[in-house]
Design an enzyme around this catalytic site. Sequence first.
Site, mmCIF file in Angstrom:
data_model
loop_
_atom_site.group_PDB
_atom_site.id
_atom_site.type_symbol
_atom_site.label_atom_id
_atom_site.label_comp_id
_atom_site.label_asym_id
_atom_site.label_seq_id
_atom_site.Cartn_x
_atom_site.Cartn_y
_atom_site.Cartn_z
ATOM 1 N N ARG A 1 -7.469 -27.364 -16.152
ATOM 2 C CA ARG A 1 -6.531 -26.903 -15.628
ATOM 3 C C ARG A 1 -6.173 -25.525 -15.717
ATOM 4 O O ARG A 1 -5.644 -25.079 -14.647
ATOM 5 C CB ARG A 1 -5.367 -27.744 -16.180
ATOM 6 C CG ARG A 1 -5.465 -29.220 -16.113
ATOM 7 C CD ARG A 1 -4.373 -30.128 -16.323
ATOM 8 N NE ARG A 1 -4.462 -31.403 -16.742
ATOM 9 C CZ ARG A 1 -4.809 -32.432 -15.501
ATOM 10 N NH1 ARG A 1 -4.767 -32.079 -14.405
ATOM 11 N NH2 ARG A 1 -4.900 -33.666 -15.764
ATOM 12 N N SER B 1 6.743 -38.176 -22.214
ATOM 13 C CA SER B 1 5.546 -38.660 -21.793
ATOM 14 C C SER B 1 5.812 -40.010 -21.341
ATOM 15 O O SER B 1 4.823 -41.104 -21.289
ATOM 16 C CB SER B 1 4.229 -38.576 -22.225
ATOM 17 O OG SER B 1 3.988 -37.295 -22.398
ATOM 18 N N SER C 1 1.638 -39.868 -26.090
ATOM 19 C CA SER C 1 1.932 -41.115 -25.717
ATOM 20 C C SER C 1 0.750 -42.114 -25.721
ATOM 21 O O SER C 1 0.581 -43.110 -25.864
ATOM 22 C CB SER C 1 2.658 -41.454 -24.327
ATOM 23 O OG SER C 1 1.613 -40.790 -23.354
ATOM 24 N N GLN C 2 -0.460 -41.305 -26.083
ATOM 25 C CA GLN C 2 -1.836 -41.893 -25.993
ATOM 26 C C GLN C 2 -1.909 -42.836 -27.143
ATOM 27 O O GLN C 2 -2.378 -43.877 -27.238
ATOM 28 C CB GLN C 2 -2.719 -40.865 -26.137
ATOM 29 C CG GLN C 2 -3.039 -40.223 -24.792
ATOM 30 C CD GLN C 2 -3.993 -38.788 -24.796
ATOM 31 O OE1 GLN C 2 -4.524 -38.590 -25.959
ATOM 32 N NE2 GLN C 2 -4.483 -38.450 -23.745
ATOM 33 N N ARG D 1 -7.346 -46.524 -18.040
ATOM 34 C CA ARG D 1 -6.684 -47.834 -18.423
ATOM 35 C C ARG D 1 -7.158 -49.090 -17.887
ATOM 36 O O ARG D 1 -7.398 -49.936 -18.287
ATOM 37 C CB ARG D 1 -5.286 -47.670 -18.030
ATOM 38 C CG ARG D 1 -4.648 -46.691 -19.025
ATOM 39 C CD ARG D 1 -3.265 -46.270 -18.607
ATOM 40 N NE ARG D 1 -2.240 -45.271 -19.303
ATOM 41 C CZ ARG D 1 -2.714 -44.046 -19.549
ATOM 42 N NH1 ARG D 1 -3.581 -43.361 -18.971
ATOM 43 N NH2 ARG D 1 -1.979 -43.466 -20.395
ATOM 44 N N ASP E 1 1.195 -31.836 -18.219
ATOM 45 C CA ASP E 1 -0.219 -31.329 -17.378
ATOM 46 C C ASP E 1 -0.002 -30.290 -16.448
ATOM 47 O O ASP E 1 -0.954 -29.645 -15.834
ATOM 48 C CB ASP E 1 -1.141 -32.465 -17.004
ATOM 49 C CG ASP E 1 -1.695 -33.074 -18.201
ATOM 50 O OD1 ASP E 1 -1.952 -32.655 -19.366
ATOM 51 O OD2 ASP E 1 -2.238 -34.266 -18.352
#
Length: 407
Positions: free
Chosen positions: A359, A189, A162-163, A26, A286
């Site tokens: 992950r 999110s 939410s992206q 961002r 995540d």
Amino acid sequence: MMIIKINQSLARGEVMAPPSKSYAHRLLIGAALAKGVSIIKNIELNQDIHATLNGLKALGASYQFEDNQIVIQGIKKTEQKDLIFIDAYESGSTLRFLIPICLLMGKKIHFKGSKTLMSRGLSVYEEIFHHQQIHYEKDEENLYLNGSLKPGEYIIDGRISSQFITGLLFCLPLLQDDSKIIIKNGLESKDYIKITIDVLKKCGIEVQMYRNKIDIKGRQTFTNIEEVVEADYSNAAFLDAFNLLDGFVKVKGLKTSSYQGDKRYKKYFKELEENMPTLDISNCVDLGPILMMIGCFKNGVVLTGTKRLAIKESNRAIAMKEELEKFGAKIDVDENKVIIEKVPLHKPLEILDGHNDHRIVMALAVLLSKFGGKISGDEAVNKSYPTFFSQLETLGVDIEYEFDKEA
């Protein structure tokens, strides 16, 4: 392809948490949208950040990386070609954040991405394309765009990533009239949106967020910035998890007042130590793999709000179930819930599969330090935390590297 062998060993020592990928994406985008030069410090060049930087360069920005900081010159339209090509590789943030920004440029756009990334879907944007008559073509690895976003009202399903909202929030303030985003069906999110708004504020952009609405004034201007990327709670959780496996690891650098939703891992870790809790991860999905791992090792766990685990780099709930069952775990996976019972674990008798998911690899690596064993696909950590295994070695985790002759 390498196979990593992790021998039984106890992690001890101090380690700095890596930089936040969420903030880095961002801040770099905000800097690129500003005129003049910005400086972003504490950057780790993982694969996803590389993808965003290359995308911003294709849009007309330029940058230099040195001493873990990036000096970035804002986008110059004179640097753009008639066709803008961006390879997002496997970065969902790169693809979803940059699509609306590309539609500001008045150019033909070609995005490329892995089959895994493209299969995760762009339904929110596709509805906008249809409504605003933006031409697009999509196949399993490519997206072609031609058109411009218009100001106005955007109705977004908050249960989806939410992206999409973040991508719009970077674009809509630059349009000639005001816009608003209406969020239906609640907002999962939400903390990622808070991070976006925090970065926008640093860049001089004002938006007003209410319970189910975001107001965005048009005709705003991004200002150049000098910012430090804060430490990442998401990846810090994998380091801190050693303390639940009898290790002694101090994770440094985390900002207690952070907007990162994954900072709730500390609370969840305490609950996992004390009993078999029910934990809602809808706003911190995540954390799913590491919470599943600890739940298996400790007292069991019920995870709710898990449906978006299915649309990550792998189907994380299923992938973790498959691999943890090699330790003897007993796991049930439903559409929006994971139930893990408390049962004795043992050393896996076969090589673990990292499922090409950073992950998954990291969560399994932590557990292998307790039992010993091997894992393939370790290169997946390059997506977010390329120094992960070297950090583990500094903490005393006994790691051997083997070449997979069958690969």
